[in-house]
Design a protein around this motif. Structure first.
Motif, PDB file in Angstrom:
ATOM      1  N   VAL A  57      -2.582   0.149   9.328  1.00  0.00           N
ATOM      2  CA  VAL A  57      -1.635  -0.915   8.993  1.00  0.00           C
ATOM      3  C   VAL A  57      -1.051  -1.548  10.253  1.00  0.00           C
ATOM      4  O   VAL A  57      -0.898  -2.771  10.342  1.00  0.00           O
ATOM      5  N   GLU A  58      -0.747  -0.731  11.246  1.00  0.00           N
ATOM      6  CA  GLU A  58      -0.206  -1.253  12.498  1.00  0.00           C
ATOM      7  C   GLU A  58      -1.219  -2.136  13.207  1.00  0.00           C
ATOM      8  O   GLU A  58      -0.875  -3.178  13.785  1.00  0.00           O
ATOM      9  N   CYS A 103      -3.184  -2.483  -2.235  1.00  0.00           N
ATOM     10  CA  CYS A 103      -4.277  -1.710  -1.633  1.00  0.00           C
ATOM     11  C   CYS A 103      -4.026  -0.219  -1.883  1.00  0.00           C
ATOM     12  O   CYS A 103      -3.028   0.333  -1.408  1.00  0.00           O
ATOM     13  N   GLY A 104      -4.937   0.387  -2.617  1.00  0.00           N
ATOM     14  CA  GLY A 104      -4.828   1.820  -2.866  1.00  0.00           C
ATOM     15  C   GLY A 104      -4.704   2.137  -4.342  1.00  0.00           C
ATOM     16  O   GLY A 104      -3.989   1.450  -5.085  1.00  0.00           O
ATOM     17  N   VAL A 116       4.774  -0.659   3.086  1.00  0.00           N
ATOM     18  CA  VAL A 116       3.938   0.505   3.362  1.00  0.00           C
ATOM     19  C   VAL A 116       4.627   1.795   2.908  1.00  0.00           C
ATOM     20  O   VAL A 116       5.656   2.206   3.466  1.00  0.00           O
ATOM     21  N   GLY A 117       4.067   2.435   1.882  1.00  0.00           N
ATOM     22  CA  GLY A 117       4.579   3.719   1.427  1.00  0.00           C
ATOM     23  C   GLY A 117       4.202   4.819   2.395  1.00  0.00           C
ATOM     24  O   GLY A 117       3.087   4.835   2.931  1.00  0.00           O
ATOM     25  N   THR A 118       5.099   5.769   2.612  1.00  0.00           N
ATOM     26  CA  THR A 118       4.848   6.831   3.602  1.00  0.00           C
ATOM     27  C   THR A 118       4.764   8.219   2.970  1.00  0.00           C
ATOM     28  O   THR A 118       4.778   9.228   3.677  1.00  0.00           O
ATOM     29  N   THR A 173       0.869  -1.167   0.000  1.00  0.00           N
ATOM     30  CA  THR A 173       0.000   0.000   0.000  1.00  0.00           C
ATOM     31  C   THR A 173       0.906   1.217   0.000  1.00  0.00           C
ATOM     32  O   THR A 173       1.813   1.329   0.812  1.00  0.00           O
ATOM     33  N   GLY A 174       0.700   2.115  -0.904  1.00  0.00           N
ATOM     34  CA  GLY A 174       1.703   3.168  -1.121  1.00  0.00           C
ATOM     35  C   GLY A 174       1.092   4.556  -1.116  1.00  0.00           C
ATOM     36  O   GLY A 174      -0.007   4.750  -0.620  1.00  0.00           O
TER      37      GLY A 174
END
Length: 390
Positions: free
Chosen positions: A371-372, A254-255, A347-349, A228-229
């Protein structure tokens, strides 16, 4: 070969009591896992304390390398026999499963464990040993991929007494039920959950005793990579898609932004799936080479909600935890629960401008928190989770 030891347990407490008189302790170690199922005498707070003490003593001593004789002797000396009823203050089942499939069990006055191998009930030869005046049953055997081992408390075999069944469910009926569902249920959680939900039905939603089921299923490792990004650094786009595409397991995106990145790097198109419309959950999509493509935070949030209720509720009538739907959240939940032993979260931030719109729900601004929580729920299910922030 090293297997994944899939472990799950569910329980219900006696009607009118706030605490369960059964206790399960699961201790994972480098060479395998130790499972203790303890059943305290009676029900309620007293039984809960007795069962918890038994499970903690046994689990801790075995983890620290104590022999089974020392462990059982300590438990039995700490919790003596009730002088009035001549019953043990706490009964227990101890199971040690090694990574290579070897199993060692110890049983003291709990119903016998149930072992299903290649889809059929198997009877294991047991040794009866006198330890401190108590008769203890021990056994050694091997688990193979797909085998199911289930330990139960006596509330399971008594299910239905005074309600639907005159003599209760009885052990051989429970064993036949497990044999039947082991053919169709892929993961340990589905088996233990099915068993306890059946008990609840037989008790007519008013359990006459604490009931617990612990299921162990030996599985070949199944990996899911979930991306997911978008990544903070644009140069990571190619790297993460390469990792995702060449992963050895199932691939989930996802996304919308993440999906566009994957499609661009693979030279494919994102095709929106309009075959199934849900008013609360955005539609899924397709990208060649990916197993599931969903919308981002909204779908992840709904999936986490489903998994949370699935994990924490043994007999809920709330349909939110049902995972057999065709919407994106149900598909995602089902894959993570049933088809996953190891989860890699990528996981993209990077800040997504769309998420900063104050008119959007709060959920869209807390992707990391979602996500956590997903990682925590998966770990609670016994999965191995690795999270990489990009």
């Amino acid at each position: 070969m090293t297997y994944f030891i899939d472990i799950a347990f569910d329980n219900i407490h006696k009607y009118g009591e706030e605490l369960c008189g059964d206790k399960v302790e699961v201790i994972r170690m480098a060479d395998g896992v130790i499972i203790v199922l303890a059943d305290g005498l009676g029900s309620g707070v007293k039984a809960n304390i007795l069962a918890t003490l038994t499970a903690k003593i046994a689990g801790t001593m075995l983890k620290e390398g104590a022999s089974i004789e020392e462990t059982v002797d300590t438990v039995l000396q700490t919790l003596p026999v009730c002088k009035v009823r001549k019953l043990a203050y706490s009964t227990f089942t101890i199971i040690k499963v090694y990574n290579d499939g070897r199993v060692y069990t110890v049983e003291y006055d709990n119903p016998p464990y149930i072992f299903v191998q290649n889809g059929s009930l198997m009877e294991i030869e047991k040794r009866t040993t006198n330890m401190g005046g108590r008769m203890i049953k021990e056994s050694n055997f091997m688990l193979e991929s797909g085998d199911v081992l289930t330990a139960i408390s006596d509330g399971v075999v008594h299910a239905g007494v005074g309600a639907i069944l005159n003599l209760g469910w009885q052990w051989h009926h429970v064993a036949e039920h497990i044999e039947k569902i082991s053919h169709v249920e892929k993961c340990a959680k589905n088996i233990s959950k099915n068993l306890i939900e059946t008990c609840m039905g037989l008790y007519a939603n008013k359990p006459g005793d604490d009931s617990t089921a612990v299921t162990v299923k030996l599985r070949t490792p199944e990996v899911i990579d979930l991306f997911t990004g978008p990544p903070k650094d644009l140069e990571d786009d190619h790297w993460i898609v390469h990792k995702l595409h060449n992963g050895r397991g199932k691939k989930i995106v996802c996304g919308g932004t993440a999906a566009n990145i994957v499609a661009r790097e693979l030279g494919e198109e994102v095709q929106v799936n309009m075959e199934w419309i849900d008013k609360e959950i955005p539609p899924t999509a397709r990208i060649k080479g990916m197993d599931l493509v969903t919308e981002g935070v909204l779908t992840l949030s709904k999936a986490v909600e489903k998994i949370r209720k699935y994990v924490n509720t043994a007999h809920s009538v709330d349909t939110i935890y049902k995972i057999d739907g065709k919407d994106g959240a149900s598909q995602l939940s089902r894959m993570l629960i049933e088809d996953c032993t190891h989860l890699n979260l990528w996981v993209g931030t990077a800040v997504n401008p769309a998420h900063q719109n104050p008119d959007f729900p709060v959920d869209l601004r807390i992707k990391i928190k979602v996500v956590e929580e997903l990682a925590a729920m998966m770990e609670k299910l016994g999965k191995e989770v690795k999270t990489t922030f990009l």
